[in-house]
Design an enzyme around this catalytic site. Structure first.
Site, PDB file in Angstrom:
ATOM      1  N   GLY A  14     -31.588  26.541  70.019  1.00 36.90           N
ATOM      2  CA  GLY A  14     -31.260  27.759  70.766  1.00 36.90           C
ATOM      3  C   GLY A  14     -32.661  28.733  70.746  1.00 36.90           C
ATOM      4  N   CYS A  15     -32.469  29.688  70.792  1.00 34.19           N
ATOM      5  CA  CYS A  15     -33.570  30.733  70.754  1.00 34.19           C
ATOM      6  C   CYS A  15     -34.685  30.483  69.569  1.00 34.19           C
ATOM      7  CB  CYS A  15     -33.057  32.368  70.943  1.00 34.19           C
ATOM      8  SG  CYS A  15     -34.487  33.457  70.536  1.00 34.19           S
TER       9      CYS A  15
END
Length: 179
Positions: A14-15
């Protein structure tokens, strides 16, 4: 740059802002770089990757000394940073660029990652199937400078994002104080 005593590990979770801090400053970790991997174009920009049309994942590439911080420990830490059951991204970040994956650099890393995934499945921590893929490493492109070490440069925004995205609650509810 790796030395004879160092190796690289690449994880998409993810981020990438949230993937740096847990590895950074651990014994044996030489560097943690935010970037893009797995796609088909060279030197993508953040804006290009965010279109979800390049095939890239947001990822971190870790240079480490395996005699101090073994690859198996990196993988164990990685599982505790993500929701491995989410096929569409991570928390409120959606799309291909936010999907999870372990990118292996050697056959040994592949075997360790596969065994770790199998062990995680057997533990039954998650009620849904684990969808995190284990893929061969592809070229890694360093993200723009403002993404590097984001948790240090913008701690207030980082902390608000970490909590507001649901990542903090998910990690605490599944791993408690293990992390």
């Amino acid at each position: 740059m790796t030395t004879q005593k160092s190796q690289q590990a690449t994880f998409a979770g993810g981020c990438f802002w949230c993937m740096v801090k847990p590895f950074d400053e651990q014994p044996g970790i030489q560097s943690v770089v935010s970037g893009y991997t797995g796609g088909e174009i060279e030197n993508p920009t953040y804006e290009q990757v965010c279109t979800n049309l390049t095939g890239h994942y947001e990822a971190v590439q870790i240079t480490f000394d395996p005699s101090i911080y073994p690859y198996a420990k990196l993988v164990e830490t990685y599982w505790q940073l993500i929701d491995p059951t989410d096929p569409g991204g991570q928390f409120f970040d959606r799309g291909h660029s936010y999907k999870t994956a372990i990118f292996y650099h050697t056959e040994e890393q592949k075997q360790i990652a596969e065994q770790s995934k199998k062990n995680l499945i057997e533990k039954g921590i998650f009620s849904k199937p684990i969808v995190t893929e284990i893929l061969p490493a592809k070229p890694f492109y360093q993200a723009e400078g403002y993404h590097q070490g984001y948790y240090k440069k913008n701690s207030t925004r980082y902390n608000a994002y970490f909590e507001g995205s649901g990542r903090k609650h998910f990690i605490e509810s599944h791993w408690g104080n293990e992390k």
